[in-house]
Design an enzyme around this catalytic site. Structure first.
Site, PDB file in Angstrom:
ATOM      1  N   ASP A  45      -2.859   5.575   5.523  1.00 35.38           N
ATOM      2  CA  ASP A  45      -3.240   4.931   4.445  1.00 35.38           C
ATOM      3  C   ASP A  45      -4.650   4.377   4.749  1.00 35.38           C
ATOM      4  OD1 ASP A  45      -0.983   4.926   2.950  1.00 35.38           O
ATOM      5  OD2 ASP A  45      -0.108   3.389   3.821  1.00 35.38           O
ATOM      6  N   GLY A  46      -5.110   4.128   6.032  1.00 31.10           N
ATOM      7  CA  GLY A  46      -6.419   3.864   6.232  1.00 31.10           C
ATOM      8  C   GLY A  46      -7.368   4.840   5.838  1.00 31.10           C
ATOM      9  N   ASN A 118      -8.165  -2.739  -2.194  1.00 33.95           N
ATOM     10  CA  ASN A 118      -6.964  -3.385  -1.817  1.00 33.95           C
ATOM     11  C   ASN A 118      -7.267  -4.860  -2.026  1.00 33.95           C
ATOM     12  OD1 ASN A 118      -5.487  -1.464  -0.660  1.00 33.95           O
ATOM     13  ND2 ASN A 118      -5.697  -1.895   1.173  1.00 33.95           N
ATOM     14  N   GLU A 119      -8.253  -5.702  -1.220  1.00 36.38           N
ATOM     15  CA  GLU A 119      -8.440  -7.066  -1.451  1.00 36.38           C
ATOM     16  C   GLU A 119      -9.909  -7.377  -1.162  1.00 36.38           C
ATOM     17  OE1 GLU A 119      -7.904  -6.129   2.468  1.00 36.38           O
ATOM     18  OE2 GLU A 119      -6.372  -6.138   1.166  1.00 36.38           O
ATOM     19  N   ALA A 156      -2.090  -2.317  -5.999  1.00 36.25           N
ATOM     20  CA  ALA A 156      -2.327  -1.271  -4.840  1.00 36.25           C
ATOM     21  C   ALA A 156      -2.532  -1.749  -3.467  1.00 36.25           C
ATOM     22  CB  ALA A 156      -3.539  -0.298  -5.032  1.00 36.25           C
ATOM     23  N   THR A 159       0.607  -4.930  -1.173  1.00 37.00           N
ATOM     24  CA  THR A 159       1.567  -4.828   0.098  1.00 37.00           C
ATOM     25  C   THR A 159       1.061  -4.852   1.488  1.00 37.00           C
ATOM     26  OG1 THR A 159       1.454  -2.446   0.045  1.00 37.00           O
ATOM     27  CG2 THR A 159       3.284  -3.523  -1.294  1.00 37.00           C
ATOM     28  N   PHE A 163       0.469  -9.281   1.440  1.00 37.11           N
ATOM     29  CA  PHE A 163       1.795  -9.552   1.726  1.00 37.11           C
ATOM     30  C   PHE A 163       2.020 -10.325   3.027  1.00 37.11           C
ATOM     31  CE2 PHE A 163       6.343  -7.623   2.322  1.00 37.11           C
ATOM     32  CZ  PHE A 163       6.837  -8.535   1.527  1.00 37.11           C
ATOM     33  N   SER A 164       1.276  -9.591   3.915  1.00 34.12           N
ATOM     34  CA  SER A 164       1.207 -10.536   5.343  1.00 34.12           C
ATOM     35  C   SER A 164       0.948 -11.954   5.289  1.00 34.12           C
ATOM     36  CB  SER A 164       0.344  -9.832   6.332  1.00 34.12           C
ATOM     37  OG  SER A 164       0.682  -8.620   6.578  1.00 34.12           O
TER      38      SER A 164
END
Length: 259
Positions: A45-46, A118-119, A156, A159, A163-164
């Protein structure tokens, strides 16, 4: 007669991904990343995130990416198989990802604009708690949030770090943004918000000299910010391709039940 589809092959530097790339190297005629109509990405994913950021900077604009997992989780990847690639690509289904745009204004007045798939996260730089004013659509919704930080996540990315930090998992295609505090101290009961993806979020750092804050768009950091503005960037939409059986929506749903 239509021109053949030009494909590029990219792989993470891990031994496993490099071995897989060698296996695929003779299966097709590959072109450079910037010349491709389609990209095959091998890694985790990275590495997919790195490939998508590279796609945003591509001179010919974004093209679809089909990833195969040779990493750990592979949430955004398909299963690795060294055969049947042409058939898989013909059957693959598209999923569109809209990145966030972060505009960070430093305490020195300099402005930097970066994409985030992502964020976008704001994080305290020292042991002192960050104090932030949060605005949505130019309306102050939190005059002062004392915390370690705050983040805005796409579906996307919901998670991942979101989420953490105890943020919600957002279904793909939900047209939402998760706004999640990181270790909030005041107000204690505020645990975040779910916003429509048309929302414009502005976060102003209160007393940035004494309580410095950095802003991070995925992995790219801007230190000592005074204000960060966040919105969806619909002009830079990306496309991921998945096997029909991949069921990415189902994987996102089931992440909520993982112990």
């Amino acid at each position: 007669m239509s021109a053949p589809i030009r494909r590029a092959l990219v792989a993470s530097p891990t031994a496993q991904a490099q071995t897989a790339a060698e296996q695929l190297a003779n299966s097709a005629d590959w072109v450079d990343f910037d010349d491709a109509d389609y990209v095959i990405a091998l890694g985790g994913d990275g590495f997919m995130l790195q490939t998508l950021h590279r796609m945003l900077e591509r001179r010919r604009g974004p093209v679809p990416v089909f990833g195969m997992n040779l990493g750990t989780v592979g949430f955004l990847m398909n299963e690795w198989r060294g055969y049947g690639l042409e058939d898989r690509l013909a059957r693959a289904k598209p999923f569109r990802v809209t990145p966030l745009q972060m505009t960070a204004t430093g305490i020195d007045g300099r402005v930097q604009t970066l994409p985030a798939i992502n964020e976008v996260s704001l994080l305290r730089e020292t042991r002192q708690t960050a104090k932030l004013e949060v605005m949505v659509n130019e309306r102050v919704v939190l005059p002062e949030l004392a915390c370690d930080g705050i983040l805005a996540a796409t579906p996307a990315g919901s998670t991942a770090y979101n989420f953490s930090a105890q943020g919600p998992i957002l279904p793909l295609g939900s047209a939402l943004i998760a706004l999640t505090p990181i270790s909030p101290f005041r107000p204690r009961r505020w645990r975040g918000a779910i916003l429509p993806d048309k929302a414009r979020i502005s976060i102003r750092v209160l007393d940035p000299g004494k309580r410095p804050v950095s802003a991070v768009a995925d992995q790219r950091e801007v230190r000592d910010v005074a204000q960060v503005d966040i919105c969806m960037d619909r002009s830079r939409e990306l496309t991921l391709m998945f096997d029909p059986e991949h069921a990415l929506d189902d994987r996102i749903t089931m992440e909520q039940f993982v112990a």
